[in-house]
Design a protein around this motif. Structure first.
Motif, PDB file in Angstrom:
ATOM      1  N   GLN A  61       0.876  -1.190   0.000  1.00  0.00           N
ATOM      2  CA  GLN A  61       0.000   0.000   0.000  1.00  0.00           C
ATOM      3  C   GLN A  61       0.906   1.230   0.000  1.00  0.00           C
ATOM      4  OE1 GLN A  61      -1.562   2.716   0.479  1.00  0.00           O
ATOM      5  NE2 GLN A  61      -3.532   2.036  -0.263  1.00  0.00           N
ATOM      6  N   ILE A  62       0.806   2.048  -1.046  1.00  0.00           N
ATOM      7  CA  ILE A  62       1.788   3.118  -1.262  1.00  0.00           C
ATOM      8  C   ILE A  62       1.770   4.166  -0.145  1.00  0.00           C
ATOM      9  CG2 ILE A  62       0.297   4.577  -2.720  1.00  0.00           C
ATOM     10  CD1 ILE A  62       2.825   5.004  -4.502  1.00  0.00           C
ATOM     11  N   ALA A  63       0.622   4.393   0.491  1.00  0.00           N
ATOM     12  CA  ALA A  63       0.537   5.448   1.511  1.00  0.00           C
ATOM     13  C   ALA A  63       1.491   5.182   2.671  1.00  0.00           C
ATOM     14  CB  ALA A  63      -0.897   5.566   2.034  1.00  0.00           C
ATOM     15  N   TYR A  64       1.656   3.897   3.022  1.00  0.00           N
ATOM     16  CA  TYR A  64       2.525   3.560   4.154  1.00  0.00           C
ATOM     17  C   TYR A  64       3.994   3.845   3.864  1.00  0.00           C
ATOM     18  CZ  TYR A  64      -1.436   1.399   6.447  1.00  0.00           C
ATOM     19  OH  TYR A  64      -2.646   1.197   7.061  1.00  0.00           O
ATOM     20  N   PHE A  65       4.337   3.970   2.603  1.00  0.00           N
ATOM     21  CA  PHE A  65       5.706   4.298   2.217  1.00  0.00           C
ATOM     22  C   PHE A  65       5.828   5.809   1.990  1.00  0.00           C
ATOM     23  CE2 PHE A  65       4.889  -0.082   1.294  1.00  0.00           C
ATOM     24  CZ  PHE A  65       6.063  -0.738   1.598  1.00  0.00           C
ATOM     25  N   ALA A  66       4.911   6.379   1.209  1.00  0.00           N
ATOM     26  CA  ALA A  66       4.994   7.798   0.860  1.00  0.00           C
ATOM     27  C   ALA A  66       4.877   8.677   2.106  1.00  0.00           C
ATOM     28  CB  ALA A  66       3.903   8.141  -0.149  1.00  0.00           C
ATOM     29  N   ALA A  67       4.033   8.288   3.059  1.00  0.00           N
ATOM     30  CA  ALA A  67       3.826   9.117   4.255  1.00  0.00           C
ATOM     31  C   ALA A  67       5.110   9.268   5.060  1.00  0.00           C
ATOM     32  CB  ALA A  67       2.734   8.500   5.132  1.00  0.00           C
ATOM     33  N   HIS A  68       6.014   8.329   4.897  1.00  0.00           N
ATOM     34  CA  HIS A  68       7.242   8.337   5.698  1.00  0.00           C
ATOM     35  C   HIS A  68       8.489   8.544   4.832  1.00  0.00           C
ATOM     36  CE1 HIS A  68       4.568   7.241   8.890  1.00  0.00           C
ATOM     37  NE2 HIS A  68       4.080   6.298   8.104  1.00  0.00           N
ATOM     38  N   ARG A  69       8.268   9.188   3.676  1.00  0.00           N
ATOM     39  CA  ARG A  69       9.367   9.483   2.741  1.00  0.00           C
ATOM     40  C   ARG A  69      10.153   8.217   2.413  1.00  0.00           C
ATOM     41  NH1 ARG A  69       9.179  13.680   6.349  1.00  0.00           N
ATOM     42  NH2 ARG A  69       8.723  15.729   5.432  1.00  0.00           N
ATOM     43  N   ALA A  70       9.424   7.115   2.231  1.00  0.00           N
ATOM     44  CA  ALA A  70      10.095   5.822   2.033  1.00  0.00           C
ATOM     45  C   ALA A  70       9.789   5.221   0.661  1.00  0.00           C
ATOM     46  CB  ALA A  70       9.685   4.852   3.138  1.00  0.00           C
ATOM     47  N   GLU A  71       9.546   6.087  -0.341  1.00  0.00           N
ATOM     48  CA  GLU A  71       9.308   5.537  -1.683  1.00  0.00           C
ATOM     49  C   GLU A  71      10.516   4.760  -2.186  1.00  0.00           C
ATOM     50  OE1 GLU A  71       8.558   8.745  -0.914  1.00  0.00           O
ATOM     51  OE2 GLU A  71       6.789   9.414  -2.055  1.00  0.00           O
ATOM     52  N   ASP A  72      11.743   5.213  -1.784  1.00  0.00           N
ATOM     53  CA  ASP A  72      12.933   4.463  -2.222  1.00  0.00           C
ATOM     54  C   ASP A  72      12.917   3.051  -1.623  1.00  0.00           C
ATOM     55  OD1 ASP A  72      13.264   5.551   0.346  1.00  0.00           O
ATOM     56  OD2 ASP A  72      15.448   5.645   0.151  1.00  0.00           O
ATOM     57  N   GLN A  73      12.366   2.923  -0.418  1.00  0.00           N
ATOM     58  CA  GLN A  73      12.288   1.591   0.202  1.00  0.00           C
ATOM     59  C   GLN A  73      11.220   0.734  -0.496  1.00  0.00           C
ATOM     60  OE1 GLN A  73      12.905   1.513   4.598  1.00  0.00           O
ATOM     61  NE2 GLN A  73      12.935   3.753   4.423  1.00  0.00           N
ATOM     62  N   LEU A  74      10.170   1.381  -1.005  1.00  0.00           N
ATOM     63  CA  LEU A  74       9.169   0.648  -1.784  1.00  0.00           C
ATOM     64  C   LEU A  74       9.785   0.155  -3.097  1.00  0.00           C
ATOM     65  CD1 LEU A  74       6.305  -0.346  -2.367  1.00  0.00           C
ATOM     66  CD2 LEU A  74       5.715   1.976  -3.116  1.00  0.00           C
TER      67      LEU A  74
END
Ligand SMILES: O=C(O)c1cc(=O)[nH]c(=O)n1[C@@H]1O[C@H](COP(=O)(O)O)[C@@H](O)[C@H]1O
Length: 274
Positions: A61-74
């Motif tokens: 779920q992208i929100a759990y990554f984007a909310a924490h500036r973790a798109e690179d981790q996604l």
């Protein structure tokens, strides 16, 4: 490979209809991972490696990554799944919906940047808002139809006049996707496990179309009722998602073992009803 081909192979080879949802909430991560800059990646990677042989797909779920500036981790997580578990398709749960020119960018984000095999999309802006995803014929486009949340009834359950007579809005969505938008055979629909009667109705309207069914586990949906309503003649057709019940089964350093046990029990409970 076409998302639908990969999904069908995973259903057969893994003998599983379970989709593990990757919804990493930093506040719920085990203590030994808290505060690490790569905590979200490490947590999800451990869950993926512990459950990959038990699932037909993963759904970050992208929100759990984007909310924490973790798109690179996604990005790193999806790359890890493709490299180490290549037979496991990845659905990016983003529930996008916008005008066509913006949707083109969302499609590039999902399929080129994140390299997802499929994406969840909100159909309520209509065909031209979905066309940019459908233009990727190998990618799965999974449209919201009858969502699992109580407020799903506010709009989706309204009676509307359609060219096929009066029906509920979610029924019209199911019919429109099955008869019009699915020309490349790459569409699926979201129907919540909390509404088994509607799963049965959507199955009736869409033939063997794959259904993403969230709502078992933390939301209390019923596995037996879901299978009775939604399985196809060959005992597949469903991606039954569980996120929190699997992810947070354990709180200690052995959290991945605890997640595996819940995933195993859930897969077996599903298979007992096939
Ligand atoms: O599209 C989805 O995945 C989705 C649709 C829906 O109707 N209801 C729903 O819960 N979801 C997602 O499915 C997951 C459910 O999580 P759990 O309730 O923890 O199993 C979350 O990632 C939700 O965003």
């Amino acid at each position: 490979m076409h998302f639908m081909t990969a999904l069908q192979a995973a259903w057969q080879q893994r003998d599983s209809l379970l989709c593990v949802g990757l919804d990493p909430d930093p506040a719920k991560l085990p203590a030994h991972l808290q505060g690490r800059p790569d905590a979200i990646f490490e947590f999800c990677k451990a869950i993926v490696d512990a459950t990959a042989d038990l699932v037909c797909c993963f759904k970050p779920q992208i929100a759990y990554f984007a909310a924490h500036r973790a798109e690179d981790q996604l990005e790193a997580l999806i790359a890890h799944i493709h490299a180490v578990h290549p037979a496991t398709p990845v659905i990016l749960d983003a529930k996008r919906g916008d005008i066509g020119s913006t949707a083109e960018q969302y499609a590039v984000e999902a399929f080129e940047r994140f390299k997802a095999d499929a994406i969840t999309v909100n159909p309520y802006m209509g065909r031209d808002s979905v066309a940019p995803y459908l233009a990727w014929p190998d990618k799965g486009v999974i449209l919201l139809c009858r969502t699992s949340n109580p407020g799903g009834s506010d709009l989706q359950f309204l009676e509307v006049d359609t060219p096929h007579g009066r029906m509920k809005l979610y029924e019209h969505v199911a019919r429109t996707v099955a008869e019009d938008w699915n020309a490349s055979g790459n569409c699926g629909l979201v129907v919540g496990a909390t509404f088994p009667a509607e799963i049965a109705r959507v199955r009736e309207l869409t033939g063997d179309m794959p259904l993403l069914v969230p709502g078992i586990g933390a939301q209390g949906g019923d596995i037996a009722a879901t299978l009775a309503a939604g399985r196809t003649a060959n005992g597949t057709g469903l991606m039954i998602n569980s996120s929190r019940a699997v992810l947070y089964a354990g709180k200690g350093e052995d959290f991945a073992d605890a997640a595996r046990q819940v995933a195993l029990d859930t897969r077996d409970a599903i298979n007992a009803q096939r």
